[in-house]
Scaffold this motif. Structure first.
Motif, PDB file in Angstrom:
ATOM      1  N   ASN A 198       1.122   4.018  -3.052  1.00  0.00           N
ATOM      2  CA  ASN A 198       0.732   5.559  -2.910  1.00  0.00           C
ATOM      3  C   ASN A 198       1.976   6.363  -3.342  1.00  0.00           C
ATOM      4  O   ASN A 198       1.819   7.541  -4.179  1.00  0.00           O
ATOM      5  N   ASP A 251       1.896   8.927  -6.518  1.00  0.00           N
ATOM      6  CA  ASP A 251       2.363  10.322  -6.742  1.00  0.00           C
ATOM      7  C   ASP A 251       3.454  10.626  -7.857  1.00  0.00           C
ATOM      8  O   ASP A 251       3.243  11.835  -8.338  1.00  0.00           O
ATOM      9  N   GLU A 260       0.909  -1.246   0.209  1.00  0.00           N
ATOM     10  CA  GLU A 260      -0.046   0.112   0.199  1.00  0.00           C
ATOM     11  C   GLU A 260       0.746   1.295   0.217  1.00  0.00           C
ATOM     12  O   GLU A 260       0.534   2.358  -0.587  1.00  0.00           O
TER      13      GLU A 260
END
Length: 256
Positions: free
Chosen positions: A51, A55, A47
């Motif tokens: 992320n 980005d 996870e």
């Protein structure tokens, strides 16, 4: 970019439905199903990797931005339509790849494989940017020079061109000043000789094996990709002219 995170989301939610995704039937050219079930205890770091990857994708700039933009002046336009699949479950060494499905190309990145690099102390954000530069190069190259898979010699030449440019552009930032000489001295002649030998092969089965080996296996054994990369690197001041000349001219230069 059109980013599909359904495979990763399914994994994080504890579902196995993602194991039947079309991707795992298209990793290999013969569409054999291959799948490596990821360790469920790695959900938290997957996870985190997801992320970080999102980005980078949301504000992406490729390595060697000036060279990249000159070679591919439409890359910002092309990237809007790029399809990206963030995955888990791809076996090593399939960490990043481009695959076609239903007439569309997909850039595929396996986050578990990315995390394997992190074990070696490599910065995952650097790796992500590097790999996306590599795969986006393929997308841009394919726009200018559609993929050639037949006849055999032209297919080898196309691999040298396609992979050669993708490897050079993503290898390091600032390639105009990078010292490629140690790699050229250590690996170019061997890759070139393997390429020349492969080009005169007439046995159909061995041709198939050569096409596979030309861009698979350990890094320096990918003879077509490496001969293309190191030829371009040894003529980095002519990189624009080499690109404009196309795959057939690069093959001619390598095989002389």
């Amino acid at each position: 970019m059109n980013v599909d995170i359904s495979i990763v989301r399914s994994f994080l939610q504890g579902s196995d439905e993602y194991a039947e995704h079309w991707l795992f039937y298209h990793i290999l050219s013969d569409k054999e199903y291959i799948f490596c079930k990821p360790d469920a205890t790695r959900k938290e770091i997957v996870e985190e990797a997801l992320n970080k990857t999102l980005d980078v994708l949301n504000d992406f700039e490729p390595y060697n931005i000036n060279v990249f933009s000159t070679l591919f002046p439409r890359w910002r336009e092309l990237i809007c339509d790029v399809n990206v699949i963030l995955s888990v479950g791809c076996p090593a060494p399939y960490d990043a790849m481009v695959r076609e499905y239903n007439g569309k190309e997909y850039m595929i990145f396996d986050l578990i494989r990315f995390l394997d690099y992190k074990k070696d102390g490599k910065d995952i954000l650097v790796l992500i940017r590097q790999m996306i530069t590599h795969e986006l190069s393929h997308i841009c190259i394919h726009f200018d020079y559609p993929v050639i898979s037949f006849p055999y010699t032209e297919a080898l030449g196309y691999i040298a061109f396609d992979e050669g440019f993708a490897h050079v552009l993503s290898f390091a930032d600032g390639i105009e000043m990078y010292n490629f000489l140690p790699a050229i001295e250590a690996h170019y002649q061997n890759a070139r000789e393997k390429m020349k030998t492969a080009l005169v092969e007439t046995d159909i089965q061995k041709q198939k094996e050569n096409l596979e080996a030309s861009n698979c296996g350990s890094y320096w054994d990918k003879f077509a990709a490496i001969s293309g990369k190191l030829y371009i690197a040894s003529h980095i001041d002519l990189i624009y002219e080499i690109y404009q000349s196309g795959p057939s001219q690069l093959l001619t230069q390598i095989s002389r």
